[in-house]
Design a protein around this motif. Structure first.
Motif, PDB file in Angstrom:
ATOM      1  N   ASN A   6       0.867  -1.171   0.000  1.00 21.46           N
ATOM      2  CA  ASN A   6       0.000   0.000   0.000  1.00 21.46           C
ATOM      3  C   ASN A   6       0.908   1.226   0.000  1.00 21.46           C
ATOM      4  O   ASN A   6       1.686   1.426   0.934  1.00 21.46           O
ATOM      5  CB  ASN A   6      -0.896  -0.008   1.243  1.00 21.46           C
ATOM      6  N   THR A   7       0.833   2.029  -1.036  1.00 21.23           N
ATOM      7  CA  THR A   7       1.730   3.188  -1.141  1.00 21.23           C
ATOM      8  C   THR A   7       1.433   4.237  -0.083  1.00 21.23           C
ATOM      9  O   THR A   7       2.280   5.079   0.205  1.00 21.23           O
ATOM     10  CB  THR A   7       1.646   3.824  -2.542  1.00 21.23           C
ATOM     11  N   ALA A   8       0.264   4.192   0.541  1.00 22.87           N
ATOM     12  CA  ALA A   8      -0.078   5.187   1.558  1.00 22.87           C
ATOM     13  C   ALA A   8       0.605   4.894   2.892  1.00 22.87           C
ATOM     14  O   ALA A   8       1.132   5.802   3.528  1.00 22.87           O
ATOM     15  CB  ALA A   8      -1.592   5.244   1.743  1.00 22.87           C
ATOM     16  N   ASP A   9       0.606   3.617   3.319  1.00 25.46           N
ATOM     17  CA  ASP A   9       1.156   3.313   4.654  1.00 25.46           C
ATOM     18  C   ASP A   9       2.251   2.247   4.645  1.00 25.46           C
ATOM     19  O   ASP A   9       2.729   1.834   5.686  1.00 25.46           O
ATOM     20  CB  ASP A   9       0.035   2.907   5.609  1.00 25.46           C
ATOM     21  N   ARG A  10       2.651   1.781   3.481  1.00 26.66           N
ATOM     22  CA  ARG A  10       3.726   0.796   3.286  1.00 26.66           C
ATOM     23  C   ARG A  10       3.380  -0.591   3.837  1.00 26.66           C
ATOM     24  O   ARG A  10       4.249  -1.441   3.979  1.00 26.66           O
ATOM     25  CB  ARG A  10       5.061   1.271   3.883  1.00 26.66           C
ATOM     26  N   GLN A  11       2.106  -0.847   4.126  1.00 31.95           N
ATOM     27  CA  GLN A  11       1.678  -2.160   4.579  1.00 31.95           C
ATOM     28  C   GLN A  11       1.744  -3.126   3.405  1.00 31.95           C
ATOM     29  O   GLN A  11       1.287  -2.813   2.303  1.00 31.95           O
ATOM     30  CB  GLN A  11       0.261  -2.098   5.145  1.00 31.95           C
ATOM     31  N   VAL A  12       2.299  -4.321   3.643  1.00 31.92           N
ATOM     32  CA  VAL A  12       2.454  -5.317   2.592  1.00 31.92           C
ATOM     33  C   VAL A  12       1.316  -6.339   2.680  1.00 31.92           C
ATOM     34  O   VAL A  12       0.951  -6.792   3.759  1.00 31.92           O
ATOM     35  CB  VAL A  12       3.821  -6.033   2.706  1.00 31.92           C
ATOM     36  N   PHE A  13       0.761  -6.675   1.525  1.00 30.62           N
ATOM     37  CA  PHE A  13      -0.299  -7.673   1.411  1.00 30.62           C
ATOM     38  C   PHE A  13       0.243  -8.847   0.612  1.00 30.62           C
ATOM     39  O   PHE A  13       0.898  -8.651  -0.406  1.00 30.62           O
ATOM     40  CB  PHE A  13      -1.520  -7.087   0.690  1.00 30.62           C
ATOM     41  N   ALA A  14      -0.057 -10.055   1.067  1.00 23.01           N
ATOM     42  CA  ALA A  14       0.372 -11.266   0.366  1.00 23.01           C
ATOM     43  C   ALA A  14      -0.862 -11.980  -0.167  1.00 23.01           C
ATOM     44  O   ALA A  14      -1.849 -12.141   0.547  1.00 23.01           O
ATOM     45  CB  ALA A  14       1.148 -12.175   1.305  1.00 23.01           C
ATOM     46  N   PHE A  15      -0.799 -12.388  -1.421  1.00 24.07           N
ATOM     47  CA  PHE A  15      -1.916 -13.077  -2.057  1.00 24.07           C
ATOM     48  C   PHE A  15      -1.458 -14.442  -2.540  1.00 24.07           C
ATOM     49  O   PHE A  15      -0.389 -14.568  -3.140  1.00 24.07           O
ATOM     50  CB  PHE A  15      -2.449 -12.261  -3.246  1.00 24.07           C
ATOM     51  N   GLU A  16      -2.296 -15.447  -2.287  1.00 18.91           N
ATOM     52  CA  GLU A  16      -2.010 -16.788  -2.799  1.00 18.91           C
ATOM     53  C   GLU A  16      -2.031 -16.741  -4.322  1.00 18.91           C
ATOM     54  O   GLU A  16      -2.643 -15.859  -4.928  1.00 18.91           O
ATOM     55  CB  GLU A  16      -3.055 -17.789  -2.288  1.00 18.91           C
ATOM     56  N   ASP A  17      -1.386 -17.710  -4.937  1.00 14.58           N
ATOM     57  CA  ASP A  17      -1.285 -17.733  -6.397  1.00 14.58           C
ATOM     58  C   ASP A  17      -2.628 -17.909  -7.094  1.00 14.58           C
ATOM     59  O   ASP A  17      -2.771 -17.576  -8.265  1.00 14.58           O
ATOM     60  CB  ASP A  17      -0.312 -18.824  -6.847  1.00 14.58           C
ATOM     61  N   ASP A  18      -3.651 -18.419  -6.382  1.00 18.44           N
ATOM     62  CA  ASP A  18      -4.944 -18.617  -7.034  1.00 18.44           C
ATOM     63  C   ASP A  18      -5.803 -17.343  -7.051  1.00 18.44           C
ATOM     64  O   ASP A  18      -6.891 -17.333  -7.613  1.00 18.44           O
ATOM     65  CB  ASP A  18      -5.715 -19.777  -6.406  1.00 18.44           C
ATOM     66  N   VAL A  19      -5.325 -16.257  -6.468  1.00 16.39           N
ATOM     67  CA  VAL A  19      -6.043 -14.975  -6.538  1.00 16.39           C
ATOM     68  C   VAL A  19      -5.745 -14.347  -7.899  1.00 16.39           C
ATOM     69  O   VAL A  19      -4.584 -14.195  -8.280  1.00 16.39           O
ATOM     70  CB  VAL A  19      -5.618 -14.033  -5.395  1.00 16.39           C
ATOM     71  N   GLU A  20      -6.813 -14.013  -8.617  1.00 16.57           N
ATOM     72  CA  GLU A  20      -6.633 -13.386  -9.924  1.00 16.57           C
ATOM     73  C   GLU A  20      -6.398 -11.886  -9.721  1.00 16.57           C
ATOM     74  O   GLU A  20      -7.160 -11.212  -9.025  1.00 16.57           O
ATOM     75  CB  GLU A  20      -7.863 -13.589 -10.802  1.00 16.57           C
ATOM     76  N   ILE A  21      -5.347 -11.384 -10.339  1.00 19.16           N
ATOM     77  CA  ILE A  21      -4.983  -9.977 -10.206  1.00 19.16           C
ATOM     78  C   ILE A  21      -5.017  -9.351 -11.592  1.00 19.16           C
ATOM     79  O   ILE A  21      -4.338  -9.810 -12.505  1.00 19.16           O
ATOM     80  CB  ILE A  21      -3.593  -9.829  -9.568  1.00 19.16           C
ATOM     81  N   VAL A  22      -5.819  -8.291 -11.727  1.00 17.45           N
ATOM     82  CA  VAL A  22      -5.962  -7.605 -13.007  1.00 17.45           C
ATOM     83  C   VAL A  22      -5.553  -6.145 -12.804  1.00 17.45           C
ATOM     84  O   VAL A  22      -5.963  -5.496 -11.844  1.00 17.45           O
ATOM     85  CB  VAL A  22      -7.419  -7.691 -13.521  1.00 17.45           C
ATOM     86  N   GLU A  23      -4.739  -5.646 -13.740  1.00 20.17           N
ATOM     87  CA  GLU A  23      -4.293  -4.248 -13.683  1.00 20.17           C
ATOM     88  C   GLU A  23      -4.947  -3.473 -14.821  1.00 20.17           C
ATOM     89  O   GLU A  23      -4.900  -3.884 -15.982  1.00 20.17           O
ATOM     90  CB  GLU A  23      -2.773  -4.193 -13.783  1.00 20.17           C
ATOM     91  N   ARG A  24      -5.588  -2.362 -14.476  1.00 17.23           N
ATOM     92  CA  ARG A  24      -6.182  -1.479 -15.476  1.00 17.23           C
ATOM     93  C   ARG A  24      -5.779  -0.059 -15.152  1.00 17.23           C
ATOM     94  O   ARG A  24      -6.148   0.468 -14.097  1.00 17.23           O
ATOM     95  CB  ARG A  24      -7.712  -1.593 -15.471  1.00 17.23           C
ATOM     96  N   GLU A  25      -5.008   0.536 -16.037  1.00 16.59           N
ATOM     97  CA  GLU A  25      -4.562   1.922 -15.885  1.00 16.59           C
ATOM     98  C   GLU A  25      -3.922   2.177 -14.526  1.00 16.59           C
ATOM     99  O   GLU A  25      -4.166   3.181 -13.865  1.00 16.59           O
ATOM    100  CB  GLU A  25      -5.729   2.886 -16.130  1.00 16.59           C
ATOM    101  N   GLY A  26      -3.061   1.231 -14.093  1.00 15.59           N
ATOM    102  CA  GLY A  26      -2.319   1.401 -12.857  1.00 15.59           C
ATOM    103  C   GLY A  26      -3.082   1.046 -11.593  1.00 15.59           C
ATOM    104  O   GLY A  26      -2.563   1.171 -10.498  1.00 15.59           O
ATOM    105  N   VAL A  27      -4.319   0.603 -11.740  1.00 12.39           N
ATOM    106  CA  VAL A  27      -5.125   0.207 -10.582  1.00 12.39           C
ATOM    107  C   VAL A  27      -5.337  -1.301 -10.646  1.00 12.39           C
ATOM    108  O   VAL A  27      -5.707  -1.837 -11.689  1.00 12.39           O
ATOM    109  CB  VAL A  27      -6.483   0.949 -10.559  1.00 12.39           C
TER     110      VAL A  27
END
Length: 123
Positions: A6-27
């Motif tokens: 998280n760029t706001a508070d530097r908290q790191v999130f970990a996601f399992e490989d089965d989580v689908e991650i989609v990027e659209r315009e930097g989001v």
């Protein structure tokens, strides 16, 4: 495992490989393998490297001795009923006595107090 910060508070999130991650315009959007969106996440997540493994700070002598004393007190409580041990329980009593001796010798270890090889309690 995929990591995002998280760029706001530097908290790191970990996601399992089965989580689908989609990027659209930097989001980034995150969806479970079942298609359920993970909507409660911060919006300012960006990919990052895995965080380093946690290493507890070195222990000072006062803290080490206090921890040792707490472990000794527990050992003494566990040994109490074994003082009237049956022949089958003598082995357990001996193991607890050896454990107490090892605890009392932690201050003799070369790395004390920063690096202590704590003895394992009998089961």
């Amino acid at each position: 495992m995929k990591y995002f910060v998280n760029t706001a508070d530097r908290q790191v999130f970990a996601f399992e490989d089965d989580v689908e991650i989609v990027e659209r315009e930097g989001v980034y959007s995150f969806t479970t393998a079942d298609g359920v969106p993970l909507d409660s996440l911060p919006t300012m997540l960006v990919p990052c490297d895995p965080p380093p493994p946690y290493e507890p700070p070195p222990m000072d002598a006062t803290t080490a001795v206090a921890q040792r004393d707490a472990l000794l007190a527990d050992a003494t409580l566990r040994m109490g009923p074994l003082l009237d041990a049956t022949p089958a329980e003598v082995v357990s009593l001996k193991a607890w006595r050896q454990y107490r001796v090892a605890l009392n010798r932690i201050e003799q270890q070369a790395g004390f107090p920063a690096s202590i090889d704590w003895p394992k309690a009998p089961v």
